[in-house]
Write a protein that holds these residues in place. Structure first.
Motif, short mmCIF file in Angstrom:
data_model
loop_
_atom_site.label_atom_id
_atom_site.label_comp_id
_atom_site.label_asym_id
_atom_site.label_seq_id
_atom_site.Cartn_x
_atom_site.Cartn_y
_atom_site.Cartn_z
N UNK A 127 46.01 86.52 30.62
CA UNK A 127 45.36 85.70 31.65
C UNK A 127 43.97 86.26 31.91
N UNK A 128 43.00 85.38 32.04
CA UNK A 128 41.64 85.83 32.37
C UNK A 128 41.59 86.40 33.78
N UNK A 129 42.34 85.80 34.70
CA UNK A 129 42.42 86.30 36.07
C UNK A 129 43.88 86.59 36.38
N UNK A 130 44.14 87.79 36.86
CA UNK A 130 45.52 88.16 37.18
C UNK A 130 45.96 87.65 38.54
N UNK A 131 45.01 87.18 39.38
CA UNK A 131 45.33 86.61 40.69
C UNK A 131 44.83 85.17 40.71
N UNK A 146 49.16 69.77 40.62
CA UNK A 146 47.86 70.42 40.77
C UNK A 146 47.55 71.19 39.50
N UNK A 147 46.36 71.00 38.99
CA UNK A 147 45.93 71.67 37.75
C UNK A 147 45.66 73.14 38.01
N UNK A 148 46.27 74.01 37.18
CA UNK A 148 45.99 75.44 37.24
C UNK A 148 44.92 75.75 36.20
N UNK A 149 43.71 76.09 36.68
CA UNK A 149 42.60 76.35 35.76
C UNK A 149 42.83 77.60 34.92
N UNK A 150 43.55 78.56 35.48
CA UNK A 150 43.74 79.83 34.78
C UNK A 150 45.01 79.75 33.94
N UNK A 151 44.84 79.55 32.64
CA UNK A 151 45.95 79.52 31.71
C UNK A 151 45.86 80.73 30.78
N UNK A 152 46.99 81.12 30.26
CA UNK A 152 47.03 82.27 29.36
C UNK A 152 46.54 81.86 27.97
N UNK A 208 55.18 84.70 40.86
CA UNK A 208 54.69 85.33 39.64
C UNK A 208 54.74 84.28 38.54
N UNK A 209 53.57 83.99 37.96
CA UNK A 209 53.48 83.05 36.84
C UNK A 209 53.62 83.83 35.54
N UNK A 210 54.65 83.50 34.77
CA UNK A 210 54.96 84.23 33.54
C UNK A 210 54.66 83.32 32.34
N UNK A 219 56.44 87.95 23.40
CA UNK A 219 55.62 88.77 24.29
C UNK A 219 55.22 87.92 25.48
N UNK A 220 55.03 88.57 26.63
CA UNK A 220 54.72 87.81 27.84
C UNK A 220 53.69 88.55 28.67
N UNK A 221 53.09 87.80 29.61
CA UNK A 221 52.11 88.34 30.55
C UNK A 221 52.34 87.64 31.89
N UNK A 222 51.99 88.31 32.96
CA UNK A 222 52.20 87.73 34.29
C UNK A 222 50.89 87.68 35.06
N UNK A 223 50.85 86.76 36.01
CA UNK A 223 49.74 86.65 36.95
C UNK A 223 50.34 86.28 38.31
N UNK A 224 49.72 86.78 39.37
CA UNK A 224 50.17 86.47 40.72
C UNK A 224 49.60 85.13 41.15
#
Length: 863
Positions: A127-131, A146-152, A208-210, A219-224
């Motif tokens: 993720x470019x932004x973790x929050x 609602x569109x989430x601009x921050x995608x992995x 938490x968005x996984x 493999x995975x990554x998370x963002x708040x």
């Protein structure tokens, strides 16, 4: 030099190796392909050339692979292959290929073959932004997305780079409030509201968005993900349970005395929670005359001094009104008691600071003695006592016939700045036991100290501003309240010292403004920190942040990567083949940055593939008809109110393919005949074969070769020059040469991968007579068709002369010929090598310029 090799011999050996490269033949075999997983350990077997070519083997480039010279097996080296590093990001969905060169066979053939690097799941999504923060109104409809601009993002390819998402809740009670939806093949990630929201119940959700890829060993990554529920005006004021319903005051109460305070509450925020108090129009005129109601605080006070000898009961109906709400109401009954027939007086000895019979005490003081109270009257009131009415932070302590008035706890100016202390006198008249309580009110003002910092109603503000704004426009007014009074509550506003100088704030009003035009393409968002500081000593301050999102305007035209694109495309490609990428960008966003390409001056030969951003063929191409094209591309965005455009030039060169066989011009037919005099001199030209080829380059280079049409024992007196097509007399004509000679000529071009050819008969009559000769019919070829189709000694695959290697060699030789001695040694080695190759060629290959009139026992073919 000792026993070592002399320096000139070292140079000679180097030159000999370089000269050997001149005679290498390059073989391109498309059927030889290998593949290997990326990031393999050193020594991993990738493949072997032994299945395709005989030994020995030598791999020329060994950055990532090395080859066993004997077996042809090649393995990975210490330098691991990283697919994402070797292949650019735009080829993520395509094959990642490296081309290798090797020398095979004893003849030193140079081959080229591809190795496909296959992807493994070695890159974690990112993720470019973790929050991630999102604000949603509490009245949003269930099912809204609602569109989430921050995608992995995942650099791997295929399933290894295909991402799937899910939510994990920090509070189990929040499960199911929100869901996720992926649209348009993963291009858009949407947050879906699945249950109704209520800010008054919960104003913030943390999840938490996984993001997990679909590779083997995912493999995975998370963002708040924080969702803030914003307020709407969906609640109305209601009176609280502690609001008084009745109150009793003495008939001699003074003007401005606080009678009661009504309280209503609205669970909304800010302006939505504002409450205004008022008296109902149905309240009696006497009640309106005696009492006043503060519309903001709900305080009910006396408007005049009371002097009443009779009991009286007054009913006040109070209304609490909110924005767009029906008023709530409550009723307060005020009981007025008659004043005492004979008054007792209270003598007050002030201990703390006082003014106009009002005590003054700074807030936050520990329990403090305020005054000494003493009852004065005739002897008939002996036995009377004093007491404080109600639950108040004050106490009366009897001491030697007097009373000490004290505070029972520290007072808070912000909670209550003024206290009315009702002291009740319990009297005993003579022997008649009748207790008639009367009240005396003492007033105490709480002096403010600076113990409260300014308070912003919101810790974070968000606003949107359209770029290219007028300089100096106001943006937002922030307001901080301070519960303190006077200088302690006077607030000034400042911005953080690191804030851009284009932003300003009025220190008194908190009005935020911008002194310059904003440019979204330079900076799409601005975060400001605002400080509110009071004027107390020492001063206290608080902080809020302001996020400014700059909205886009269509102020940028599309931009091509280059003003002039140049592409090369083979003429034999099928329609809809990709010619090349025509990259165009537009820094605007949304529809303003959504570009569309058009070919302006094309007749339909080429079209634009908008999905891929490429130029493609629309019809079949023919270099011989049109060798190159000049096009102009027009890029336009979808901006409003006016779309912006730009253009670029495109030059497309059509590369030649060997699709035209040679055409024989001379002789004009297979029946043509030419008379040759027996006295012709050896070496003289008898006639010429002339042919043309409409292709270009090597595809149009023509060679002439004669093959034997019949079995004869003697050698032909004629020979054909393979380049010029000249037929000359190889030797002096003899008596046995008289008669007709039929030469079967194969006219072949130099095309790749398979040359094209035409055939022609050259008929020569050796005769003393000079009369024109003529054939009734053309000769017939009786040899094998393979001999005609295949050039002599044809290799297994295509042959190329490494002209670039020769040029490089010549440049190197020129630099190294620095002395006469080295030159002589080099020439000697070169001549020796040439002599050996000439012997080998003489023993294993016939000269195509010597035309046999009889079939030899064997002819060379691909076998």
């Amino acid at each position: 030099m000792g026993h070592g090799t002399p320096d000139n011999m070292n140079w000679a050996g180097l030159l000999q190796n370089l000269l050997l490269l001149v005679h290498l033949r390059q073989i391109v075999c498309d059927s030889v392909r290998f593949s290997v997983l990326e990031e393999q350990e050193p020594g991993t077997l990738v493949g072997s050339l032994a299945e395709h070519f005989p030994p020995p083997y030598q791999l020329l480039t060994q950055d990532y692979l090395w080859m066993d010279r004997k077996t042809g097996n090649f393995y990975t080296t210490e330098n691991k292959m990283d697919r994402e590093a070797l292949c650019p990001e735009e080829t993520k969905a395509e094959e990642c290929i490296i081309l290798l060169y090797a020398i095979v066979r004893t003849s030193g053939d140079l081959i080229q073959f591809p190795v496909i690097i296959e992807d493994i799941n070695d890159n974690t999504p990112r993720f470019e932004n973790s929050d991630i923060h999102l604000r949603i109104s509490e009245d949003v409809t269930v099912g809204t997305s609602f569109l989430l601009d921050d995608q992995a993002q995942d650099r791997d390819a295929g399933l290894n780079g295909d991402l799937q998402y899910h939510l994990e809740y920090s509070d189990v009670d929040d499960n199911g409030v929100f869901g996720l939806k992926v649209e348009e093949d993963g291009l858009f990630l949407m947050l879906v509201v699945q249950t109704a929201l209520d800010r008054e119940t919960k104003d913030q959700y943390q999840m938490v968005l996984v993001a997990t890829d679909r590779g083997v060993g995912p493999l995975s990554v998370t963002a708040t993900l924080t969702v803030t529920v914003t307020d709407v005006n969906d609640n109305c004021p209601r009176f609280s349970s502690d609001s008084p319903s009745s109150v009793t005051i003495p008939g001699d109460s003074p003007k401005n005395m606080l009678v009661a305070q009504v309280r209503a509450a609205d669970p909304d925020l800010g302006p939505n929670a504002a409450i205004a108090y008022s008296l109902s129009p149905k309240v009696s005129e006497r009640a309106k005359k005696l009492f006043s109601l503060d519309s903001l605080t709900g305080y009910i006070t006396l408007t005049q001094d009371l002097w009443s000898d009779n009991s009286e009961e007054l009913v006040l109906k109070v209304l609490a009104s909110g924005h767009h709400c029906p008023p709530a109401d409550t009723q307060v009954t005020v009981c007025v008691l008659p004043k005492a027939t004979q008054e007792l007086t209270i003598k007050i000895g002030f201990i703390v600071e006082h003014e106009n019979q009002t005590m003054v005490l700074p807030e936050n003081q520990p329990p403090t003695v305020l005054a000494v109270l003493e009852l004065e009257g005739d002897s008939s009131f002996k036995g009377s006592s004093l007491a404080i009415e109600g639950e108040v932070p004050f106490t009366l302590s009897p001491q030697n016939g007097k009373y000490l008035l004290s505070t029972s706890k520290p007072l808070d100016y912000e909670l209550k700045s003024e206290h009315q202390i009702s002291v009740i006198v319990h009297r005993r008249s003579g022997e008649v036991s009748a207790v008639t309580p009367s009240r005396h009110v003492l007033r105490l003002k709480v002096a403010d100290v600076n113990d409260n910092p300014p308070h912003f109603p919101q810790s974070h503000y968000q606003l949107e501003v359209v770029e290219n704004n007028q300089p100096g426009i106001p943006l937002l007014q922030v307001t901080a309240s301070d519960a303190d009074s006077g200088h302690n509550g006077r607030v000034t506003y400042t911005l953080d010292k690191h804030t851009s100088t284009i932003f300003n704030i009025d220190p008194v009003t908190g009005q935020l403004s911008v002194s310059a035009s904003l440019d979204r393409e330079q900076q799409g968002a601005h975060n400001l920190t605002v400080f509110a500081r009071d004027s107390g000593s020492p001063p206290l301050e608080s902080v809020t942040t302001v996020s400014i999102r700059v909205l886009d305007q269509n102020d940028n035209a599309p931009v091509f990567q280059t003003p002039h694109f140049i592409f090369f495309v083979p003429e034999n490609v099928p329609p809809f083949t990709q010619v090349g990428r025509v990259g165009v960008t537009d820094p605007d966003e949304g529809e303003n940055g959504n570009t569309e390409l058009h070919v302006v001056n094309s007749s339909g030969t080429f079209v634009v593939d908008h999905a891929q951003g490429t130029l493609r063929t629309n019809t079949n191409l023919d270099r011989e008809t049109e060798g190159h094209y000049e096009l102009y591309l027009l890029a336009s965005d979808h901006g409003h109110p006016v779309a912006l455009t730009s253009s670029a030039r495109v030059t497309i060169f059509v590369q030649d393919i060997n699709d035209n066989q040679p055409k024989v011009i001379l002789p004009s037919s297979n029946s043509s005949c030419l008379t040759v005099s027996p006295s012709a001199v050896a070496g003289s030209m008898v006639t010429k074969i002339h042919a043309i080829d409409e292709d270009s380059g090597l595809n149009s280079e023509i060679t002439y070769t004669a093959v034997a049409p019949e079995t004869v024992q003697n050698s032909s007196p004629f020979q054909v020059d393979s380049r010029s097509g000249n037929i000359t007399l190889a030797q002096q004509l003899l008596q046995k040469d008289l008669g007709m000679h039929h030469l079967f000529i194969v006219v072949r071009d130099g095309g790749r991968p398979t040359p094209l050819y035409s055939t022609v008969w050259v008929n020569l009559l050796v005769n003393e007579s000079v009369e024109p000769c003529h054939l009734d019919r053309a000769p017939t070829w009786t040899g094998t068709q393979q001999l005609v189709q295949t050039p002599p000694r044809a290799p297994m695959c295509e042959m190329e002369s490494p002209t670039s290697a020769q040029l490089t060699l010549l440049a190197g030789v020129g630099l190294m010929l620095t002395s006469t001695c080295l030159l002589l040694v080099t020439v000697a080695l070169y001549l020796k090598q040439r002599r050996g190759r000439a012997r080998q060629k003489t023993s294993g290959q016939f000269d195509e310029n010597n035309i046999p009139l009889r079939h030899k026992d064997k002819y060379y073919s691909d076998e």
